[in-house]
Write a protein that holds these residues in place. Structure first.
Motif, mmCIF file in Angstrom:
data_model
loop_
_atom_site.group_PDB
_atom_site.id
_atom_site.type_symbol
_atom_site.label_atom_id
_atom_site.label_comp_id
_atom_site.label_asym_id
_atom_site.label_seq_id
_atom_site.Cartn_x
_atom_site.Cartn_y
_atom_site.Cartn_z
ATOM 1 N N PRO A 58 0.792 -1.237 0.000
ATOM 2 C CA PRO A 58 0.000 0.000 0.000
ATOM 3 C C PRO A 58 0.822 1.284 0.000
ATOM 4 O O PRO A 58 0.457 2.246 -0.672
ATOM 5 C CB PRO A 58 -0.834 -0.132 1.286
ATOM 6 C CG PRO A 58 -0.971 -1.603 1.483
ATOM 7 C CD PRO A 58 0.318 -2.197 1.021
ATOM 8 N N GLY A 59 1.925 1.323 0.692
ATOM 9 C CA GLY A 59 2.693 2.557 0.786
ATOM 10 C C GLY A 59 3.354 2.988 -0.508
ATOM 11 O O GLY A 59 3.872 4.107 -0.600
ATOM 12 N N HIS A 60 3.361 2.124 -1.513
ATOM 13 C CA HIS A 60 4.040 2.423 -2.771
ATOM 14 C C HIS A 60 3.072 2.639 -3.923
ATOM 15 O O HIS A 60 3.494 2.732 -5.079
ATOM 16 C CB HIS A 60 5.018 1.301 -3.125
ATOM 17 C CG HIS A 60 6.121 1.125 -2.119
ATOM 18 N ND1 HIS A 60 7.298 1.837 -2.173
ATOM 19 C CD2 HIS A 60 6.215 0.342 -1.014
ATOM 20 C CE1 HIS A 60 8.080 1.489 -1.164
ATOM 21 N NE2 HIS A 60 7.443 0.577 -0.449
ATOM 22 N N HIS A 61 1.788 2.723 -3.661
ATOM 23 C CA HIS A 61 0.808 2.878 -4.731
ATOM 24 C C HIS A 61 1.064 4.143 -5.558
ATOM 25 O O HIS A 61 1.066 4.109 -6.789
ATOM 26 C CB HIS A 61 -0.608 2.927 -4.152
ATOM 27 C CG HIS A 61 -1.089 1.591 -3.676
ATOM 28 N ND1 HIS A 61 -2.293 1.422 -3.030
ATOM 29 C CD2 HIS A 61 -0.532 0.358 -3.748
ATOM 30 C CE1 HIS A 61 -2.462 0.151 -2.725
ATOM 31 N NE2 HIS A 61 -1.396 -0.516 -3.150
ATOM 32 N N GLY A 62 1.264 5.272 -4.884
ATOM 33 C CA GLY A 62 1.412 6.536 -5.595
ATOM 34 C C GLY A 62 2.648 6.596 -6.463
ATOM 35 O O GLY A 62 2.591 7.009 -7.628
ATOM 36 N N SER A 63 3.794 6.195 -5.925
ATOM 37 C CA SER A 63 5.040 6.260 -6.692
ATOM 38 C C SER A 63 4.997 5.301 -7.874
ATOM 39 O O SER A 63 5.478 5.630 -8.964
ATOM 40 C CB SER A 63 6.233 5.940 -5.793
ATOM 41 O OG SER A 63 6.116 4.641 -5.221
ATOM 42 N N LEU A 64 4.420 4.110 -7.667
ATOM 43 C CA LEU A 64 4.314 3.157 -8.765
ATOM 44 C C LEU A 64 3.440 3.711 -9.880
ATOM 45 O O LEU A 64 3.776 3.607 -11.062
ATOM 46 C CB LEU A 64 3.738 1.841 -8.250
ATOM 47 C CG LEU A 64 3.434 0.798 -9.331
ATOM 48 C CD1 LEU A 64 4.723 0.282 -9.936
ATOM 49 C CD2 LEU A 64 2.626 -0.357 -8.763
ATOM 50 N N ALA A 65 2.325 4.304 -9.509
ATOM 51 C CA ALA A 65 1.410 4.862 -10.510
ATOM 52 C C ALA A 65 2.104 5.936 -11.334
ATOM 53 O O ALA A 65 1.967 5.992 -12.565
ATOM 54 C CB ALA A 65 0.171 5.432 -9.826
ATOM 55 N N GLY A 66 2.877 6.801 -10.679
ATOM 56 C CA GLY A 66 3.586 7.845 -11.406
ATOM 57 C C GLY A 66 4.627 7.287 -12.361
ATOM 58 O O GLY A 66 4.751 7.750 -13.495
ATOM 59 N N ASP A 67 5.373 6.280 -11.909
ATOM 60 C CA ASP A 67 6.387 5.660 -12.767
ATOM 61 C C ASP A 67 5.746 5.011 -13.998
ATOM 62 O O ASP A 67 6.254 5.142 -15.120
ATOM 63 C CB ASP A 67 7.173 4.611 -11.981
ATOM 64 C CG ASP A 67 8.080 5.240 -10.927
ATOM 65 O OD1 ASP A 67 8.346 6.457 -11.012
ATOM 66 O OD2 ASP A 67 8.505 4.497 -10.011
ATOM 67 N N LEU A 68 4.639 4.305 -13.782
ATOM 68 C CA LEU A 68 3.960 3.659 -14.902
ATOM 69 C C LEU A 68 3.453 4.684 -15.897
ATOM 70 O O LEU A 68 3.580 4.508 -17.118
ATOM 71 C CB LEU A 68 2.790 2.816 -14.394
ATOM 72 C CG LEU A 68 3.077 1.387 -13.961
ATOM 73 C CD1 LEU A 68 1.812 0.754 -13.397
ATOM 74 C CD2 LEU A 68 3.617 0.558 -15.115
ATOM 75 N N ALA A 69 2.865 5.754 -15.401
ATOM 76 C CA ALA A 69 2.323 6.783 -16.287
ATOM 77 C C ALA A 69 3.418 7.416 -17.128
ATOM 78 O O ALA A 69 3.254 7.625 -18.337
ATOM 79 C CB ALA A 69 1.597 7.842 -15.464
ATOM 80 N N ARG A 70 4.569 7.703 -16.514
ATOM 81 C CA ARG A 70 5.675 8.300 -17.272
ATOM 82 C C ARG A 70 6.195 7.352 -18.339
ATOM 83 O O ARG A 70 6.531 7.780 -19.453
ATOM 84 C CB ARG A 70 6.803 8.695 -16.317
ATOM 85 C CG ARG A 70 6.540 9.977 -15.542
ATOM 86 C CD ARG A 70 7.762 10.417 -14.757
ATOM 87 N NE ARG A 70 8.038 9.494 -13.660
ATOM 88 C CZ ARG A 70 7.515 9.604 -12.449
ATOM 89 N NH1 ARG A 70 6.651 10.583 -12.186
ATOM 90 N NH2 ARG A 70 7.820 8.751 -11.494
ATOM 91 N N SER A 71 6.255 6.064 -18.022
ATOM 92 C CA SER A 71 6.775 5.089 -18.982
ATOM 93 C C SER A 71 5.814 4.886 -20.148
ATOM 94 O O SER A 71 6.204 4.971 -21.316
ATOM 95 C CB SER A 71 7.033 3.751 -18.281
ATOM 96 O OG SER A 71 8.061 3.869 -17.330
ATOM 97 N N VAL A 72 4.547 4.626 -19.838
ATOM 98 C CA VAL A 72 3.586 4.317 -20.896
ATOM 99 C C VAL A 72 3.300 5.540 -21.753
ATOM 100 O O VAL A 72 2.940 5.423 -22.928
ATOM 101 C CB VAL A 72 2.291 3.746 -20.275
ATOM 102 C CG1 VAL A 72 1.227 3.498 -21.341
ATOM 103 C CG2 VAL A 72 2.601 2.441 -19.547
ATOM 104 N N ARG A 73 3.502 6.736 -21.212
ATOM 105 C CA ARG A 73 3.265 7.949 -21.979
ATOM 106 C C ARG A 73 4.168 8.031 -23.205
ATOM 107 O O ARG A 73 3.826 8.681 -24.206
ATOM 108 C CB ARG A 73 3.493 9.164 -21.077
ATOM 109 C CG ARG A 73 3.070 10.491 -21.715
ATOM 110 C CD ARG A 73 3.383 11.652 -20.804
ATOM 111 N NE ARG A 73 3.038 12.928 -21.415
ATOM 112 C CZ ARG A 73 3.356 14.106 -20.919
ATOM 113 N NH1 ARG A 73 4.024 14.168 -19.772
ATOM 114 N NH2 ARG A 73 3.019 15.218 -21.531
ATOM 115 N N THR A 74 5.330 7.360 -23.171
ATOM 116 C CA THR A 74 6.225 7.377 -24.325
ATOM 117 C C THR A 74 5.600 6.728 -25.547
ATOM 118 O O THR A 74 6.060 6.935 -26.665
ATOM 119 C CB THR A 74 7.549 6.654 -24.001
ATOM 120 O OG1 THR A 74 7.287 5.274 -23.722
ATOM 121 C CG2 THR A 74 8.228 7.289 -22.802
#
Length: 344
Positions: A58-74
């Motif tokens: 649970p404590g890593h939900h936000g950071s993971l979501a941001g990393d995924l969004a930056r990657s898939v945005r490419t």
């Protein structure tokens, strides 16, 4: 752990078809995972890049979501679909992992990428987190569609093999060490050192390139012979040279690509560390360009596990983590090869 897969464009009729097609997008059925599928174009949208991560605490939900969004945005998506794959039971708030889904939606919204749908896949059924109908109520769900899907057909055409899980995928290139192979590597290494001292490295390297072409062209035949221990050793030692290895990269671009991937696979399995680092990296490039990001990641794990400081593998790991499109990788290889191409 992240797996990224640039796949052939396939049109999908409904969310259930997308959920059922995840094993073909990833190369294995995901377990306890969050999968993000990029959608391109206008209606009907087409499937683009796919990213998978293990379900985080649970404590890593936000950071993971941001990393995924930056990657898939490419991948320049029009929208994305989020898919949670989990066997967890429903909680007080209904479907499991709602907090993760909410954080992921917010992460993509911050990067101006709409989330078209958020799905749960569990025990052969699927739910939509946004659906209020009885079919999406906890304990209900909709059965995953059966039959042969467009994704399954595309996977076969592009050479993607669906394994039972990621462990089975890694087993395809698991080391097969032998005393004979180790002896051959020592013997061939001594012979190459003596030849280099006598004739110079340029001549020895050119012989190494000829050996690569012979093996690759032979692997492209219907009855490709198994490489001998000495052949594996000669090829693996040759690929330790960065210039020869970079020439070998170009073999992933043309008609020689299937044969090259077969050779890199065999060398990765049979060559001892650190001689397996170069072929494992070449295998990762071939798999990535073919759209098999799962195998590419497994091959890179192998290369960096064998030789953590191997520069090309490290650069490719950074590129894959950033979702560098295969088209960009192809262009970089073409520019490096120059007008003479691969078979110079």
């Amino acid at each position: 752990m992240t797996d990224l897969d640039p796949q052939p464009t396939v049109r999908l009729a409904d969310p259930g078809a997308l959920a059922a097609g995840l094993p073909h997008l990833l190369g294995f059925p995901p377990e306890e995972s969050l999968v993000v599928v990029s959608l391109r174009g206008q209606e009907p949208m087409t499937v683009g890049l796919t990213a998978r991560v293990d379900l985080p605490p649970p404590g890593h939900h936000g950071s993971l979501a941001g990393d995924l969004a930056r990657s898939v945005r490419t991948d320049d998506p029009t929208a994305v679909v989020l898919v949670v794959v989990s066997e967890d039971d429903d909680g007080a708030a209904g479907l499991p992992h709602r907090t993760l889904v909410r954080e992921a939606v917010l992460g993509f919204h911050a990067h101006r990428v709409p989330v078209r749908d958020a799905l749960l896949v569990r025990r052969g059924r699927w739910w939509s987190y946004d659906c209020s109908g009885s079919c999406c109520a906890p304990g209900a769900g909709t059965p995953l569609p059966g039959g042969t899907s467009d994704l399954a057909v595309a996977a076969v055409v592009h050479g993607t093999v669906v394994e039972a899980d990621r462990t089975a995928l890694a087993a395809r290139i698991a080391p097969t060490r032998s005393a004979g192979m180790a002896w051959a590597c020592d013997e061939v290494g001594d012979e190459l050192a003596a030849a280099t001292a006598e004739r110079g490295w340029d001549a020895v390297a050119e012989e190494g390139w000829d050996a690569v072409l012979t093996a690759v062209h032979g692997a492209g035949t219907a009855r490709a012979p198994r490489l001998s221990d000495r052949q594996v050793a000669r090829l693996a030692w040759g690929l330790r040279d960065a210039d020869l290895r970079d020439r070998a990269l170009t073999l992933a671009l043309g008609e020689s690509a299937p044969g090259a991937e077969a050779v890199w696979t065999e060398l990765t399995r049979r060559a001892p560390a650190p001689l397996d680092a170069a072929p494992a990296t070449l295998l990762a490039v071939s798999a990535w360009l073919r759209g098999d990001g799962a195998l590419a990641n497994v091959a890179l794990d192998r290369a960096l596990g064998s030789e953590p400081s191997y520069t090309l593998a490290g650069l490719l790991r950074t590129a894959l983590d950033a979702c560098l499109p295969p088209a960009v990788v192809r262009q970089v290889i073409r520019e490096a090869a120059g007008p003479s191409g691969a078979d110079r």
